[in-house]
Design a protein around this motif. Structure first.
Motif, PDB file in Angstrom:
ATOM      1  N   VAL A  97      26.914 -68.780 130.155  1.00 51.62           N
ATOM      2  CA  VAL A  97      28.351 -68.502 130.206  1.00 51.62           C
ATOM      3  C   VAL A  97      28.637 -67.276 129.338  1.00 51.62           C
ATOM      4  CG1 VAL A  97      30.594 -69.588 130.008  1.00 51.62           C
ATOM      5  CG2 VAL A  97      28.592 -70.999 130.285  1.00 51.62           C
ATOM      6  N   SER A  98      29.721 -66.532 129.672  1.00 55.70           N
ATOM      7  CA  SER A  98      30.030 -65.334 128.898  1.00 55.70           C
ATOM      8  C   SER A  98      30.512 -65.698 127.488  1.00 55.70           C
ATOM      9  CB  SER A  98      31.093 -64.509 129.624  1.00 55.70           C
ATOM     10  OG  SER A  98      32.294 -65.216 129.690  1.00 55.70           O
ATOM     11  N   GLY A 125      33.010 -64.625 125.928  1.00 58.42           N
ATOM     12  CA  GLY A 125      34.457 -64.835 125.906  1.00 58.42           C
ATOM     13  C   GLY A 125      34.824 -66.290 126.174  1.00 58.42           C
ATOM     14  N   VAL A 126      34.135 -66.912 127.133  1.00 61.71           N
ATOM     15  CA  VAL A 126      34.424 -68.313 127.473  1.00 61.71           C
ATOM     16  C   VAL A 126      34.080 -69.231 126.297  1.00 61.71           C
ATOM     17  CG1 VAL A 126      33.929 -70.210 129.049  1.00 61.71           C
ATOM     18  CG2 VAL A 126      33.972 -67.888 129.893  1.00 61.71           C
ATOM     19  N   GLY A 155      33.929 -68.332 123.168  1.00 61.65           N
ATOM     20  CA  GLY A 155      34.932 -68.052 122.145  1.00 61.65           C
ATOM     21  C   GLY A 155      36.244 -68.773 122.438  1.00 61.65           C
ATOM     22  N   MET A 156      36.626 -68.838 123.725  1.00 58.96           N
ATOM     23  CA  MET A 156      37.855 -69.529 124.121  1.00 58.96           C
ATOM     24  C   MET A 156      37.759 -71.016 123.790  1.00 58.96           C
ATOM     25  SD  MET A 156      39.555 -69.760 127.917  1.00 58.96           S
ATOM     26  CE  MET A 156      38.134 -70.382 128.762  1.00 58.96           C
ATOM     27  N   LEU A 157      36.629 -71.641 124.122  1.00 59.54           N
ATOM     28  CA  LEU A 157      36.444 -73.065 123.811  1.00 59.54           C
ATOM     29  C   LEU A 157      36.469 -73.285 122.301  1.00 59.54           C
ATOM     30  CD1 LEU A 157      33.613 -74.090 126.295  1.00 59.54           C
ATOM     31  CD2 LEU A 157      36.026 -74.705 126.378  1.00 59.54           C
ATOM     32  N   THR A 167      39.878 -63.074 127.076  1.00 62.48           N
ATOM     33  CA  THR A 167      39.391 -64.387 127.517  1.00 62.48           C
ATOM     34  C   THR A 167      39.565 -65.400 126.396  1.00 62.48           C
ATOM     35  OG1 THR A 167      37.725 -63.199 128.753  1.00 62.48           O
ATOM     36  CG2 THR A 167      37.470 -65.568 128.622  1.00 62.48           C
ATOM     37  N   VAL A 168      39.224 -64.984 125.172  1.00 64.06           N
ATOM     38  CA  VAL A 168      39.418 -65.865 124.020  1.00 64.06           C
ATOM     39  C   VAL A 168      40.898 -66.250 123.920  1.00 64.06           C
ATOM     40  CG1 VAL A 168      39.233 -66.065 121.515  1.00 64.06           C
ATOM     41  CG2 VAL A 168      37.457 -64.882 122.789  1.00 64.06           C
TER      42      VAL A 168
END
Lengths: 118, 243
Positions: free
Chosen positions: A28-29, A31-32, A34-36, B85-86
């Motif tokens: 997974v990237s 960014g994903v 980091g989002m989680l 995205t973050v």
């Protein structure tokens, strides 16, 4: 300044996500991840500071601007896919058609059942 | 655009070799698309992102701006997709109480709906004889762009082709939700929003915010969860398939 502080935190979580991606070899990237991680971090804290909220709102509102360079490239696609356009187009349009219909029916059914139990 | 000689030509070359030329053009196309969308009366079938992308492409052709040079310089904009995205995690946290209120359909059915969103298109394309590269570009069609770019790169697809898929999917999904929602008499804005976000990613989410803030909140939720789930599922599914 408030927005910049939030922006710094978002960048730090992105870098953290990139590091975790490489360390764990995840598909997974960054960014994903980091989002989680930022969602989990906020849930643990139970509160969100205004500078993070403002920075994220600013970035999300220009999301379209950030994907535009990629979208413009669509119109300059090379002929390498010339034989694929029919398959690609039919799959996209018909697939989306079926998917919207299924998910509408699924979600309506589930929500009806949910409210029926209350 | 460098046929002019002399100081004027030098000045022009300096301007066009700066990344700000690409940024200015993109920004202008973004604003022009938004303006045109309002002037057209906010049509459901033609979202502002489609207008902006077409205006940008026409601008690039008219200015004889080489697409490769543009892509290189616009990188200054696209790197921001990482932190953006973050940033999607913040509405996810802010809507946690909504997830708890409707957790059953969201958490139980969303993985299924997200899988189907990719499966229908992949199955149709495979039957019609699409190449592996086209399939890899098609797979993340319902995923929001910053996540979808990562997925396509991992699967070995073409990012420009994937972007074409995103654009078509977003526009068709918005239109389908509008038509089917009325036909099936789905009036719950939470469901409309969720379905818009999970099928139509950012384009569907923008449309949901036009309906109501509640629909918009659920669209962000559907978009975020579909993105996360698909990002984890697709690379593993592709790996299994290729064994």
């Amino acid at each position: 300044m408030v927005v910049l502080r939030g922006f710094l935190i978002l960048i730090l979580f992105f870098l953290l996500g990139e590091a975790v991606r490489v360390l764990l070899g995840l598909p997974v990237s960054g960014g994903v991840i980091g989002m989680l991680m930022i969602t989990a971090w906020l849930m643990l804290r139970g509160t969100i500071s205004t500078h993070i909220a403002q920075a994220s709102q600013a970035l999300i509102s220009v999301l379209v601007l950030l994907i535009m360079p990629g979208l413009a490239g669509v119109f300059f696609l090379a002929d390498q896919f010339s034989g694929q356009w029919l398959a690609f187009g039919v799959a996209l349009v018909l697939g989306t058609f079926l998917s919207v219909l299924t998910s509408l029916l699924l979600m309506r059914h589930a929500a009806d059942q949910d409210s029926g139990h209350e | 655009m460098s046929e002019i000689a002399g100081p004027l030509g030098e000045a022009l070359a300096a301007v066009t070799s700066s990344p700000f030329a690409a940024i200015a053009l993109t920004l202008w196309a973004f604003l022009a698309g938004a303006w045109l969308f309002v002037r057209m009366g906010r049509p459901v079938w033609c979202p502002p992102v489609l207008l902006s992308a077409v205006i940008l492409a026409v601008g690039l052709v008219l200015l004889r701006y080489p697409i490769e040079q543009y892509r290189l310089q616009a990188h200054w904009l696209t790197v921001l997709l990482g932190p953006a995205t973050v940033a999607l995690g913040i509405p996810l946290y802010q809507q946690m109480h909504h997830i708890r209120a409707l957790w059953k359909p969201v958490l139980l059915l969303l993985p299924l709906a997200a899988t189907l969103a990719a499966f229908y298109a992949l199955a149709l394309a495979a039957v019609l004889g699409a190449s592996p590269e086209a399939l890899a570009s098609l797979a993340p069609k319902s995923v929001t762009a910053p996540i979808a770019i990562g997925i396509t790169e991992q699967l070995g697809g073409s990012v420009p082709l994937m972007m074409a898929g995103l654009l078509v999917t977003g526009v068709v999904a918005t239109w389908c939700v509008d038509v089917f929602g009325r036909r099936l008499r789905v009036t719950d804005e939470r469901i409309i929003g969720l379905v818009l976000g999970l099928n139509g990613h950012a384009i569907g989410t923008v449309r949901a915010f036009e309906i109501s803030p509640l629909a918009g909140a659920f669209a962000s939720l559907g978009m975020g969860l579909t993105g996360i789930f698909t990002a984890f599922m697709l690379p593993f599914a592709f790996r299994l398939w290729q064994v």
